[in-house]
Design a protein around this motif. Structure first.
Motif, PDB file in Angstrom:
ATOM      1  N   UNK A   3       0.834  -1.204   0.000  1.00  0.00           N
ATOM      2  CA  UNK A   3       0.000   0.000   0.000  1.00  0.00           C
ATOM      3  C   UNK A   3       0.865   1.250   0.000  1.00  0.00           C
ATOM      4  N   UNK A   4       0.271   2.371  -0.390  1.00  0.00           N
ATOM      5  CA  UNK A   4       0.982   3.638  -0.459  1.00  0.00           C
ATOM      6  C   UNK A   4       1.182   4.186   0.951  1.00  0.00           C
ATOM      7  N   UNK A   5       2.411   4.483   1.298  1.00  0.00           N
ATOM      8  CA  UNK A   5       2.735   4.969   2.632  1.00  0.00           C
ATOM      9  C   UNK A   5       2.996   6.474   2.624  1.00  0.00           C
ATOM     10  N   UNK A   6       2.693   7.105   3.750  1.00  0.00           N
ATOM     11  CA  UNK A   6       3.096   8.492   3.986  1.00  0.00           C
ATOM     12  C   UNK A   6       4.370   8.457   4.821  1.00  0.00           C
ATOM     13  N   UNK A   7       5.463   8.922   4.229  1.00  0.00           N
ATOM     14  CA  UNK A   7       6.778   8.874   4.866  1.00  0.00           C
ATOM     15  C   UNK A   7       7.258  10.297   5.112  1.00  0.00           C
ATOM     16  N   UNK A   8       7.565  10.608   6.368  1.00  0.00           N
ATOM     17  CA  UNK A   8       8.077  11.924   6.737  1.00  0.00           C
ATOM     18  C   UNK A   8       9.540  11.764   7.111  1.00  0.00           C
TER      19      UNK A   8
END
Length: 326
Positions: A3-8
């Motif tokens: 799945x598409x991850x939000x990476x900071x």
């Protein structure tokens, strides 16, 4: 990771951060870099100073991953001012992130925090893995000889950095300390460029005794290792992020010369390195300390390196360097 991850990525504007940003974006993930000087890129960049709260905290709310790479570059002379900047930039930013992540309603599921393979002692005799590796102290570099005091500074920074990280109260966030070896990529101005220039100008022989070990990792394996750690919910604590095959400096430079097609290189004795370090405004530790670090936990967990040996990694990096710059 399907799945598409939000990476900071706090502190992700440097060489390693750009490697990771490109890799994760190419994998289809959303990348946000927190940086003192936002810049134009295909991923999002947001201002933060690593010291105080601000709008940047909103990007961590609901994020999947935080990868903290913040820290003043260690390629400098360890003057009192530079020591303070190296230490405070790492400890203060890590504590700040801990306070923010610990207070979020929906914190990142995993927090990867930069650390360093320098945390281990000067090691020629045996490899250092996470289970049996010995952390450094006042280093011995030969019979009856102690290392310069600057070496102990680097080790103490690493220890305090990890203490700040693991001391953060973030019960809903898994934490991994990245004890990383030098990450090598074909880009101007970085460590690989410096090593290759030595080879190109005939100075690519052994440095110092040549017996000190070099721990390293190819940029692709570095990014893939972090991707692996993000997906493995059973992995937490310190993890060595390095090739499974560190090698003596003399052999390291030989393999690099072979990859570039240069048969010989002048050696650089340790006293000359010490002198050159003064004029180049850097520290000899970066070359003379023996780092014989191996990725015990990654290997045990089943991670497979694309570039496990330096010979094949050097060939790939030199080929890509020539394609871009020669």
């Amino acid at each position: 990771m399907e799945r598409r991850l939000r990476i900071v990525m706090p502190g992700g504007s440097g060489q390693v951060g750009r490697v990771l940003s490109r890799y994760f974006q190419d994998c289809g993930h959303q990348v946000t870099v927190l940086t003192r000087l936002p810049y134009a890129e295909t991923w999002q960049t947001v201002h933060w100073d690593g010291e105080s709260l601000g709008p940047w905290t909103e990007y961590l709310e609901g994020a999947d991953v935080c990868i903290n790479l913040t820290g003043r570059n260690v390629n400098c002379r360890y003057t009192p001012a530079n020591r303070a900047a190296i230490y405070e930039s790492r400890i203060r930013s890590t504590r700040l992130l801990g306070e923010v992540i610990g207070g979020l309603a929906d914190p990142p599921r995993v927090w990867l925090n930069a650390s360093t393979a320098t945390i281990y002692r000067h090691a020629v005799d045996r490899p250092m893995d996470e289970a049996s590796g010995e952390l450094g102290g006042y280093e011995s570099i030969g019979p009856h000889r102690r290392a310069p005091a600057t070496w102990n500074f680097s080790i103490q920074v690493a220890k305090d950095w990890e203490a700040a990280f693991f001391g953060a109260q973030t019960p809903r966030t898994r934490k991994v300390a990245l004890r990383s070896a030098i990450t090598l990529s074909p880009a101007r101005g970085n460590a690989f460029a410096i090593l290759l220039n030595l080879v190109r100008f005939g100075l690519g022989g052994a440095q110092g005794s040549g017996r000190q070990f070099v721990s390293w990792i190819h940029e692709l394996d570095f990014a893939r290792a972090l991707e692996f750690l993000i997906g493995r919910e059973d992995m937490e604590g310190p993890v060595n992020v390095a090739s499974p095959n560190p090698l003596p400096n003399r052999e390291f430079m030989t393999r690099l010369r072979e990859a570039y097609g240069v048969p010989n290189g002048l050696p650089t004795p340790a006293p000359l390195i010490e002198l050159a370090a003064v004029f180049l405004r850097t520290e000899s530790e970066l070359v003379l300390k023996s780092r014989r670090v191996v990725p015990g936990r990654l290997l045990k967990a089943g991670f497979e390196f694309r570039f496990p040996t330096w010979a094949e990694a050097a060939e790939d990096l030199v080929h890509r360097w020539r394609h871009r710059f020669d």
